[in-house]
Design an enzyme around this catalytic site. Structure first.
Site, PDB file in Angstrom:
ATOM      1  N   SER A   7       7.840 -20.263  -3.124  1.00  0.00           N
ATOM      2  CA  SER A   7       7.993 -21.713  -3.073  1.00  0.00           C
ATOM      3  C   SER A   7       7.148 -22.322  -4.174  1.00  0.00           C
ATOM      4  CB  SER A   7       7.537 -22.264  -1.717  1.00  0.00           C
ATOM      5  OG  SER A   7       8.291 -21.704  -0.661  1.00  0.00           O
ATOM      6  N   ASP A  51      -3.193  -4.484   6.340  1.00  0.00           N
ATOM      7  CA  ASP A  51      -3.579  -3.183   5.787  1.00  0.00           C
ATOM      8  C   ASP A  51      -2.833  -2.076   6.511  1.00  0.00           C
ATOM      9  OD1 ASP A  51      -5.291  -4.128   3.890  1.00  0.00           O
ATOM     10  OD2 ASP A  51      -7.133  -3.712   5.006  1.00  0.00           O
ATOM     11  N   GLU A  87       0.821  -1.224   0.000  1.00  0.00           N
ATOM     12  CA  GLU A  87       0.000   0.000   0.000  1.00  0.00           C
ATOM     13  C   GLU A  87       0.846   1.262   0.000  1.00  0.00           C
ATOM     14  OE1 GLU A  87      -3.443  -2.261   2.504  1.00  0.00           O
ATOM     15  OE2 GLU A  87      -1.330  -2.146   2.978  1.00  0.00           O
TER      16      GLU A  87
END
Length: 821
Positions: free
Chosen positions: A279, A354, A184
């Protein structure tokens, strides 16, 4: 009684049989610590310890003991790295590292509070593991010259362990290291810079190209048919935090955050280490297997270190029967098999974090606005002991209702905090994972793994020829009024509205194509990933594995091994983009071609896209050097003008592809219906830019190699280091112990398992070796510190992954019995 308690209670019933200790009641999880049973430890020919015990507590005591025997200095530095105590041992150079560990992670006191909230049996297992570590430390202390030599080298002694110290490793690595990531801040920086350069409308068009709401063309682990409920499916409609006014008035650039990350990535690049990991795994079910049995191939990519980042162990008791590899001090085996299932895991890369922008009180910066009133930040105060400093360094970190504050921008009157969906549930994650991999069937595995709050792909096969995938994670229900690709206002209107139930997370069994492939791919087409969307585009690397699995009808272990080798050498950028470039150049450029274009076409068309080298230390094909140069010229000429110093947001590496703009630019040029909001050729046309890029690349290589003969443009093989420092650059071995090998794109550990109805074939590799033990007395050093390295080099082979006790005994290199008392 819930199912977890029933399962643990079953363990206790077994305890009454095997160690004659009674459980007071179904709800009483207190079990006596002391046992006079012997614990048997047998090491196979590669030094892998198998611990045999009569109950689960003795088992985990033995597990702690062998971990310390093989990796004591490594785990000492690992726990210091995550607990903010490196400076105490190594001095002032590590103060900033300790600060960040305490800011983003947790102190021992905070971890102790978490332990109080888990099942008592789980807390007891942590304690038993710590007691096993301490027993080995005591043995080292009693025998002069046997202590791992690094303690003398760096000038301090090992600390005693307790349950919180053991728990800190999982919390600080699996949660804080692998699951606390967000884009973000980067997206905000990009959008702000685009707005400043192009204005609001054009900036948003480019931003949508770079970070789409959801790209339906990205490869997925699960086919569309029968996929599970997806999260964040609804499109964004006029999000309140993306408007120009809110951005300019509330958000800053968050420059310090990006600068710190950039510095860390540059350090890794200088060491020849990948700056992005991941992975891979691929499973074939019985319908696609030559034997009719399910087969699992796995390559968890967690970096290469000496000692190895992963430790292998066999744990055998009435309650647990399992073998595999895991991070030292984890209670859960991550990659291995039990008697009924073989399993592995990859990072789910799901959006669980967030960033919130906390608006500071102009009159009091210790307060922030939340729900129309100013609240005081929680202040977390710590003392950092620093070697060579008389007094501890006092530090203070802030925390809002959302989580830890990681940056403060007083000029713009804001602070940035992180809200993490898994916070407070880290130990639940470890123990549910532990229970999941001890499951007897996919139903039990799903039950436990659905309670894992961290985003992890669990992949498994069984003896019925079936293959299974489940994505764990505690996914928030976000307010659709706000764009989750950007930081959210912390003033109260953008709060999470609950969590999706874990049992409805995406899962699949026996995919219609007969295989399941995952290289950190999105689970389903409509599974949105918010700010992390740039990692899931049409060029996402799982496509390579899927193509290999579609190349033939039936597979055996040898064929799956060849895919593993192809993964290691293939330049994924070239695999995806070179054919698209070739097609465009051949179809759109006039004949005869420009000389530079002809040189590029000739080299690229003759190349198998592999970066493999010869004995002379150079890559076999001049196309490696050509494509590297052409890539740089193409990316810069197409996208540097728009993205500037944010070009890295669409930059791919040989082992990681995320160049969504290039993919759609080439797709559209080749006649596909690929829509982009912006013309990145700025009206010049792709032909003009790409032919010019070819010309510059050829000219550059001719000057660099001092010849116009392309056959002599042979680039030196890139080297890869088995680093002697851990993932935050804290020493875990002497610098002179560093190992360098030619770069390959493969797992930190690799394992292959075929499960038949009544037989198992399993082999693996965990380089450089099982042990990290070297003593000041050379006679006490382990012979297993590098004995897997030769197998690793040039894909020479694997070692057996042993499970049955008769097989372990037959191939044993050492055996001992230990007691808790």
């Amino acid at each position: 009684m819930n199912k977890l308690k029933k399962t643990w209670y079953f363990f206790f019933l077994l305890l009454t049989v095997f160690s004659f200790q009674a459980v007071s009641s179904a709800a009483d999880f207190s079990v006596p610590n002391d046992s006079f049973n012997s614990i048997r430890i047998i090491r196979d020919e590669y030094g892998v310890p198998h611990v045999y015990a009569k109950n689960i507590f003795d088992l985990y005591f033995g597990y702690g003991y062998v971990t310390a025997e093989d990796r004591l200095f490594q785990i000492e530095m690992l726990r210091r790295s995550v607990c903010g105590t490196v400076s105490e041992a190594l001095g002032k150079d590590f103060i900033e590292l300790d600060k960040s560990a305490l800011r983003d992670g947790y102190s021992i006191a905070e971890i102790e509070e978490r332990i109080k909230k888990i099942e008592p049996v789980c807390a007891k297992l942590l304690e038993m593991f710590a007691m096993g570590v301490n027993k080995k430390i005591a043995e080292f202390e009693k025998t002069p010259g046997s202590m791992p030599y690094e303690f003398k080298k760096f000038g301090f002694n090992p600390q005693k362990w307790d349950a919180a110290a053991v728990a800190s490793v999982y919390i600080g690595t699996m949660a804080v290291r692998y699951s606390d990531f967000t884009s973000e801040m980067d997206n905000m920086n990009l959008l702000n810079k685009l707005k400043a350069k192009f204005g609001d409308k054009k900036a948003m068009e480019i931003f949508e190209d770079v970070t789409p709401i959801n790209d339906d063309n990205s490869p997925t682990t699960i086919n569309e048919t029968g996929c599970s409920q997806s999260y964040g499916k609804a499109s964004l409609s006029g999000p309140e935090n993306a408007g120009s006014n809110s951005l300019r008035q509330l958000y800053s650039n968050g420059g310090a955050y990006r600068a710190a990350l950039k510095s860390a990535k540059s350090a890794l690049a200088r060491l020849g280490m990948p700056v992005k990991l991941g992975s891979y795994t691929y499973l074939v079910s019985g319908s696609r297997s030559a034997t009719g049995n399910a087969i699992l191939a796995s390559g968890p990519q967690m970096g290469f270190f000496t000692p190895a980042y992963l430790i292998e162990v066999g744990l055998h008791s009435p309650e647990i029967d399992i073998v595999g590899a895991t991070t030292p001090c984890y209670m859960n085996i991550m990659f291995g098999m039990n008697r009924d299932l073989a399993f592995t895991a990859t990072a789910g890369v799901g959006n669980l974090t967030d960033v919130y922008v906390e608006k500071l009180n102009p009159e009091n910066p210790d307060e922030y606005l939340f729900n129309k009133e100013y609240k005081k930040f929680e202040k977390r105060r710590f003392e950092i002991n620093v070697k060579g400093r008389k007094r501890p360094l006092k530090v203070e970190f802030l925390r809002s209702v959302h989580g830890p504050v990681f940056e403060i921008d007083r000029k713009n009157g804001v602070a940035y905090s992180k809200k993490r969906a898994w916070e407070g549930l880290e130990l639940n994650s470890m123990f549910e994972w532990m229970m999941a991999v001890n499951a007897k069937n996919f139903g039990e595995l799903k039950y436990h793994f659905s309670k894992n709050p961290i985003s992890i792909n669990m992949l498994a096969i069984n003896r019925k020829g079936e293959a299974y995938h489940f994505l764990s994670g505690r996914y928030p229900v976000r307010n659709p009024r706000f764009d989750d690709r950007l930081p959210l206002p912390g003033t109260g209107e953008a709060e999470w509205q609950g969590f999706f139930p874990g049992e409805t997370n995406p899962s699949s069994k026996n995919e219609t194509e007969g295989f399941i492939a995952n290289w950190n791919s999105k689970p389903t087409r409509d599974f949105r990933n918010g700010d992390l969307a740039t990692q899931w585009g049409p060029d996402q690397r799982t496509a390579f594995i899927q193509d290999q699995l579609r190349s033939r009808e039936k597979f055996d272990l040898a064929a799956l091994y060849e895919i593993h080798k192809k993964i290691g050498y293939t330049d994924l950028r070239a695999y995806i983009f070179a054919p698209m470039m070739i097609k465009f150049l051949e179809s759109d450029c006039a004949t005869p071609y420009d000389e530079s274009v002809n040189t590029c076409l000739k080299l690229l068309k003759s190349w198998n896209f592999e970066r493999s080298g010869g004995a002379d230390g150079r890559y076999d094909s001049p196309a490696v050097a050509l494509f590297d140069a052409l890539w740089r010229e193409t990316m810069d000429s197409l996208f540097a003008d728009e993205l500037g110093d944010m070009l890295w947001t669409v930059e791919s590496e040989t082992f990681w592809t995320q160049s969504i703009l290039l993919y759609y630019t080439l797709s559209r040029a080749n006649g596909a219906q690929a829509s982009l909001n912006h013309d990145y050729t700025n009206g010049a046309g792709l032909k003009t830019l790409l032919t010019a890029a070819c010309e510059r690349a050829v000219k550059k290589l001719a000057a660099e190699y001092k010849t116009n003969d392309p056959r002599k443009w042979l680039k030196p093989v890139q080297m890869m280091a088995f680093e002697t420092c851990n993932f935050v650059k804290v020493p875990q071995a002497q610098a002179s112990d560093i190992i360098e090998v030619p770069m390959v794109n493969r797992g930190t550990e690799n394992h292959f398992v075929e499960l038949g109805p009544d037989y198992t074939i399993a082999y693996n590799i965990n380089p450089p070796g099982q042990s990290g033990y070297k003593a000041s007395n050379e006679k006490a050093a382990s012979k297993h510190t590098r004995d897997q390295l030769d197998l690793f080099k040039d894909y020479k082979g694997f070692k057996p992954m042993r499970f049955e006790i008769k097989d372990v005994i037959k191939n044993k290199s050492a055996e001992k019995f230990i007691f808790k008392n």
